[in-house]
Motif scaffolding. Structure first.
Motif, PDB file in Angstrom:
ATOM      1  N   ILE A 174       0.829  -1.204   0.000  1.00  0.00           N
ATOM      2  CA  ILE A 174       0.000   0.000   0.000  1.00  0.00           C
ATOM      3  C   ILE A 174       0.866   1.258   0.000  1.00  0.00           C
ATOM      4  N   ASN A 175       2.014   1.207   0.646  1.00  0.00           N
ATOM      5  CA  ASN A 175       2.959   2.342   0.593  1.00  0.00           C
ATOM      6  C   ASN A 175       3.819   2.158  -0.647  1.00  0.00           C
ATOM      7  N   ALA A 176       3.195   2.396  -1.803  1.00  0.00           N
ATOM      8  CA  ALA A 176       3.854   2.002  -3.048  1.00  0.00           C
ATOM      9  C   ALA A 176       3.383   2.879  -4.206  1.00  0.00           C
ATOM     10  N   ARG A 177       4.103   2.760  -5.317  1.00  0.00           N
ATOM     11  CA  ARG A 177       3.762   3.424  -6.570  1.00  0.00           C
ATOM     12  C   ARG A 177       3.819   2.368  -7.674  1.00  0.00           C
ATOM     13  N   TYR A 178       2.778   2.323  -8.505  1.00  0.00           N
ATOM     14  CA  TYR A 178       2.680   1.288  -9.528  1.00  0.00           C
ATOM     15  C   TYR A 178       2.914   1.896 -10.908  1.00  0.00           C
ATOM     16  N   ASP A 179       4.021   1.496 -11.533  1.00  0.00           N
ATOM     17  CA  ASP A 179       4.312   1.886 -12.910  1.00  0.00           C
ATOM     18  C   ASP A 179       3.598   0.886 -13.813  1.00  0.00           C
ATOM     19  N   ASP A 180       2.356   1.195 -14.191  1.00  0.00           N
ATOM     20  CA  ASP A 180       1.584   0.231 -14.967  1.00  0.00           C
ATOM     21  C   ASP A 180       2.051   0.121 -16.407  1.00  0.00           C
ATOM     22  N   ASP A 181       2.794   1.111 -16.905  1.00  0.00           N
ATOM     23  CA  ASP A 181       3.360   0.986 -18.248  1.00  0.00           C
ATOM     24  C   ASP A 181       4.444  -0.095 -18.277  1.00  0.00           C
ATOM     25  N   ALA A 182       5.276  -0.105 -17.231  1.00  0.00           N
ATOM     26  CA  ALA A 182       6.343  -1.098 -17.156  1.00  0.00           C
ATOM     27  C   ALA A 182       5.924  -2.360 -16.416  1.00  0.00           C
ATOM     28  N   GLY A 183       4.767  -2.300 -15.727  1.00  0.00           N
ATOM     29  CA  GLY A 183       4.316  -3.446 -14.953  1.00  0.00           C
ATOM     30  C   GLY A 183       5.148  -3.684 -13.714  1.00  0.00           C
ATOM     31  N   VAL A 184       5.621  -2.591 -13.082  1.00  0.00           N
ATOM     32  CA  VAL A 184       6.508  -2.691 -11.925  1.00  0.00           C
ATOM     33  C   VAL A 184       5.884  -1.969 -10.736  1.00  0.00           C
ATOM     34  N   LEU A 185       5.806  -2.635  -9.594  1.00  0.00           N
ATOM     35  CA  LEU A 185       5.343  -2.028  -8.347  1.00  0.00           C
ATOM     36  C   LEU A 185       6.557  -1.690  -7.496  1.00  0.00           C
ATOM     37  N   LYS A 186       6.696  -0.431  -7.133  1.00  0.00           N
ATOM     38  CA  LYS A 186       7.798   0.013  -6.284  1.00  0.00           C
ATOM     39  C   LYS A 186       7.275   0.216  -4.869  1.00  0.00           C
ATOM     40  N   GLN A 187       7.751  -0.618  -3.941  1.00  0.00           N
ATOM     41  CA  GLN A 187       7.364  -0.517  -2.537  1.00  0.00           C
ATOM     42  C   GLN A 187       8.458   0.226  -1.782  1.00  0.00           C
ATOM     43  N   TYR A 188       8.057   1.188  -0.966  1.00  0.00           N
ATOM     44  CA  TYR A 188       9.009   2.101  -0.334  1.00  0.00           C
ATOM     45  C   TYR A 188       9.123   1.828   1.168  1.00  0.00           C
ATOM     46  N   ASP A 189      10.361   1.866   1.655  1.00  0.00           N
ATOM     47  CA  ASP A 189      10.575   1.836   3.100  1.00  0.00           C
ATOM     48  C   ASP A 189      10.242   3.201   3.696  1.00  0.00           C
ATOM     49  N   ALA A 190      10.651   4.260   3.003  1.00  0.00           N
ATOM     50  CA  ALA A 190      10.322   5.619   3.434  1.00  0.00           C
ATOM     51  C   ALA A 190       8.834   5.878   3.221  1.00  0.00           C
ATOM     52  N   ILE A 191       8.249   6.660   4.120  1.00  0.00           N
ATOM     53  CA  ILE A 191       6.824   7.004   4.020  1.00  0.00           C
ATOM     54  C   ILE A 191       6.716   8.495   3.709  1.00  0.00           C
ATOM     55  N   HIS A 192       6.362   8.794   2.475  1.00  0.00           N
ATOM     56  CA  HIS A 192       6.203  10.184   2.027  1.00  0.00           C
ATOM     57  C   HIS A 192       4.704  10.424   1.810  1.00  0.00           C
ATOM     58  N   ILE A 193       4.093  11.190   2.687  1.00  0.00           N
ATOM     59  CA  ILE A 193       2.635  11.346   2.679  1.00  0.00           C
ATOM     60  C   ILE A 193       2.241  12.661   2.004  1.00  0.00           C
ATOM     61  N   GLY A 194       1.486  12.544   0.918  1.00  0.00           N
ATOM     62  CA  GLY A 194       0.960  13.724   0.242  1.00  0.00           C
ATOM     63  C   GLY A 194      -0.236  14.277   0.995  1.00  0.00           C
ATOM     64  N   ILE A 195      -0.312  15.590   1.088  1.00  0.00           N
ATOM     65  CA  ILE A 195      -1.427  16.269   1.759  1.00  0.00           C
ATOM     66  C   ILE A 195      -2.176  17.076   0.708  1.00  0.00           C
ATOM     67  N   ALA A 196      -3.325  16.579   0.247  1.00  0.00           N
ATOM     68  CA  ALA A 196      -4.101  17.293  -0.762  1.00  0.00           C
ATOM     69  C   ALA A 196      -4.511  18.657  -0.198  1.00  0.00           C
ATOM     70  N   THR A 197      -4.139  19.728  -0.904  1.00  0.00           N
ATOM     71  CA  THR A 197      -4.308  21.086  -0.391  1.00  0.00           C
ATOM     72  C   THR A 197      -4.995  21.955  -1.436  1.00  0.00           C
ATOM     73  N   GLN A 198      -6.072  22.613  -1.036  1.00  0.00           N
ATOM     74  CA  GLN A 198      -6.752  23.539  -1.934  1.00  0.00           C
ATOM     75  C   GLN A 198      -6.009  24.863  -1.941  1.00  0.00           C
ATOM     76  N   THR A 199      -5.670  25.361  -3.134  1.00  0.00           N
ATOM     77  CA  THR A 199      -4.950  26.619  -3.278  1.00  0.00           C
ATOM     78  C   THR A 199      -5.708  27.517  -4.250  1.00  0.00           C
ATOM     79  N   PRO A 200      -5.364  28.809  -4.311  1.00  0.00           N
ATOM     80  CA  PRO A 200      -6.026  29.679  -5.290  1.00  0.00           C
ATOM     81  C   PRO A 200      -5.866  29.190  -6.722  1.00  0.00           C
ATOM     82  N   ALA A 201      -4.793  28.446  -6.991  1.00  0.00           N
ATOM     83  CA  ALA A 201      -4.548  27.941  -8.345  1.00  0.00           C
ATOM     84  C   ALA A 201      -5.188  26.585  -8.595  1.00  0.00           C
ATOM     85  N   GLY A 202      -5.775  25.960  -7.561  1.00  0.00           N
ATOM     86  CA  GLY A 202      -6.339  24.632  -7.716  1.00  0.00           C
ATOM     87  C   GLY A 202      -5.757  23.667  -6.696  1.00  0.00           C
TER      88      GLY A 202
END
Length: 425
Positions: A271-299
Motif C-alpha cells: 500500500i505504501n507504493a507506486r505502480y508503474d503500470d506501463d512497465a508493470g513494476v510495483l515500487k514498494q518504499y521503506d520511506a513514508i512520504h505522505i501527500g497532503i491534498a491542499t486547496q490553493t487559489p490555483a487549484g
C-alpha cells in the motif's frame, strides 16, 4: 542593432515541454533586463521567465494554454549591438497610428515605473449597447420618452442617447431592449436566462483535469468506508494544544493520521507504493512520504511530508503547516510537490458524510477523513454522545485486494480510537 531570440530553457527534471499560462510583453514593448516575459507551467510548478537582455520586443510566439517544447523561441527582440540570431518571423503589423490631434506618448520599457494609463479615443466607434452617466447627471429625454421608459421598467441612466446633446429618443429605448437591455421586473417574477459562458481550461486547472482523468482511466478503484470513534484522540489533541510549549504548532487531526499511517504502513508494504503500470513494476518504499491534498487559489496541489516515519507529532504538524502554506502562496518547489507514496485528502469541516477520493496516480491508495461530528452511540446498555468520523479510502484493485484494504483500514481505526497505541513501540 541586432536580433536576440529568447528560447524556452531546459528547466530540468526531464521536462520536455511547458504550457504558456501568462504573457507579460507584446510586440512593440521596450523592456529592461530582468523584466518578466512569460509565465510557463511544468507539471505543477509555475515559472516566471525573465529577459537576460534589454531591447524592443519584435514578436512573441505561442498562445496562452499552448504547450511548447524546450528550445522553442518564445520572444524575438531587437537589441543594441550585433545580437546573436537572424529574425525568425516577420515583424508584427504596426498598431494604428494615432491622429495628429492626439499623439500617443511612447510606452515606457517593461520593468520601468508605470505611467498612468491614457484612455484611447473612440471616434467612429459604434454606440455601446449599455452606457452609464455620472451620478446626479440626469439623462436628457422628452416627457413622453420618460413615461414610456417608466412603463417598461427601464432606467434611463443606462440607455445610450443618439439625439442632439445625447438626448434619449423612443428609438433609443427600442434599440436598448433589442440589444439585451434589462427590463425591471418584480422581485417575485421569474426571469428567463439563456446566456452561455465558455471558459477555456488551461494552466493548473488543465493539469488537474488531465491528472484526474488519467487516474480514473488507468486505475480500477475500490472504495472502503469505516466509522471511527475519535473521542479519545480529540481529547488528547485538546490537552496537547492547551499545554503546548512556545514554538510548537497548534495540532489538527492530520498529524495524528500521519503518525497512525506511519505505524500501520510497514505491515502493508504493497500500500505504501507506486505502480508503474506501463512497465508493470510495483515500487514498494521503506520511506513514508505522505501527500497532503491542499486547496490553493490555483487549484488542488499535493505537497509532501517526507519521511513521516522519522517525525514526531509536533514535527508532522509543523511540516504540514509549512508545505501547505508554500503550496498556497506558490513558493513550493518541485521536490515539495512530488514523490508521495500515499495521500491524505481532507475537506475539514466540509468533509461531509463520506467521499470517494481519486487515487493520486501512480500511488495505489488514498485516505479521506470526513467531517467530525457529535453522534449518539450505543455503548453496552447506554446511549452516549461520541465524536465520530467516517474515514473514506480508495485502493488500486490491481494491487490491493479488498480483504487487505479492509484489514489496513481496521488497523488504522484501532490506532486512532486508542491513540496511546500510536506512541507505543
Amino acid at each position: 542593432m541586432g536580433r536576440y531570440l529568447f528560447r524556452l530553457p531546459d528547466i530540468g527534471e526531464g521536462v520536455a515541454e511547458a504550457e504558456i499560462v501568462a504573457w507579460h510583453v507584446k510586440p512593440g514593448d521596450r523592456i529592461l533586463e530582468d523584466a518578466s516575459l512569460v509565465d510557463v507551467m511544468t507539471d505543477k510548478a509555475t515559472v516566471d521567465m525573465t529577459s537576460p537582455v534589454a531591447g524592443l520586443v519584435i514578436a512573441v510566439s505561442g498562445e496562452i494554454g499552448e504547450l511548447v517544447p524546450v528550445g522553442s523561441v518564445l520572444v524575438e527582440m531587437e537589441i543594441e549591438g550585433e545580437g546573436e540570431a537572424e529574425a525568425l518571423t516577420e515583424p508584427a503589423a504596426p498598431e494604428p497610428v494615432p491622429t495628429a490631434a492626439s499623439p500617443a506618448p511612447p510606452d515606457p520599457p517593461i520593468g520601468a515605473p508605470a505611467k498612468p494609463p491614457v484612455a484611447a479615443g473612440t471616434q467612429g466607434a459604434p454606440t455601446a449597447a449599455f452606457a452609464t452617466r455620472a451620478v446626479g447627471n440626469a439623462p436628457p429625454a422628452a416627457p413622453a420618452t420618460r413615461r414610456r421608459a417608466h412603463d417598461l421598467g427601464i432606467a434611463l441612466q443606462y440607455v445610450p442617447g443618439t439625439g442632439p446633446g445625447g438626448r434619449i429618443t423612443s428609438g433609443d429605448l427600442d434599440r436598448y431592449i433589442a440589444s439585451g437591455g434589462t427590463i425591471a421586473t418584480s422581485a417575485s417574477a421569474p426571469v428567463q436566462r439563456d446566456g452561455i459562458s465558455e471558459t477555456r481550461i488551461i494552466g493548473m486547472r488543465r493539469k488537474i483535469a488531465e491528472k484526474m482523468q488519467d487516474a480514473k482511466r488507468r486505475i480500477p478503484h475500490i472504495a472502503y468506508v469505516e466509522e471511527c470513534d475519535l473521542t479519545e484522540v480529540e481529547a488528547l489533541r485538546a490537552d496537547l494544544n492547551a499545554h503546548r510549549k512556545d514554538g510548537q504548532p497548534k495540532l489538527t487531526l492530520l498529524p495524528f493520521f500521519i503518525r497512525a499511517l506511519a505505524r500501520v504502513l510497514p505491515d502493508f508494504p504493497q500500500i505504501n507504493a507506486r505502480y508503474d503500470d506501463d512497465a508493470g513494476v510495483l515500487k514498494q518504499y521503506d520511506a513514508i512520504h505522505i501527500g497532503i491534498a491542499t486547496q490553493t487559489p490555483a487549484g488542488l496541489m499535493v505537497p509532501v511530508v517526507r519521511h513521516a516515519e522519522a517525525r514526531d507529532l509536533w514535527d508532522c504538524a509543523s511540516e504540514v503547516s509549512r508545505i501547505s502554506a508554500a503550496a498556497r502562496d506558490g513558493s513550493a518547489t518541485r521536490e515539495e510537490l512530488s514523490g508521495s507514496t500515499i495521500t491524505i485528502t481532507s475537506l475539514g469541516t466540509l468533509g461531509g458524510i463520506t467521499t470517494t477520493p481519486i487515487i493520486n496516480h501512480p500511488e495505489v491508495a488514498i485516505i479521506g477523513p470526513n467531517k467530525l461530528v457529535d453522534r449518539p452511540v450505543v455503548q453496552g446498555s447506554f446511549v452516549t454522545v461520541r465524536k465520530m468520523m467516517n474515514i473514506s479510502s480508495s485502493f488500486d484493485h490491481r494491487i490491493v485486494d479488498g480483504y487487505d484494504a479492509a484489514l489496513f483500514v481496521q488497523q488504522l481505526k484501532r490506532l486512532l480510537e486508542h491513540p496511546a497505541l500510536i506512541f507505543m513501540d
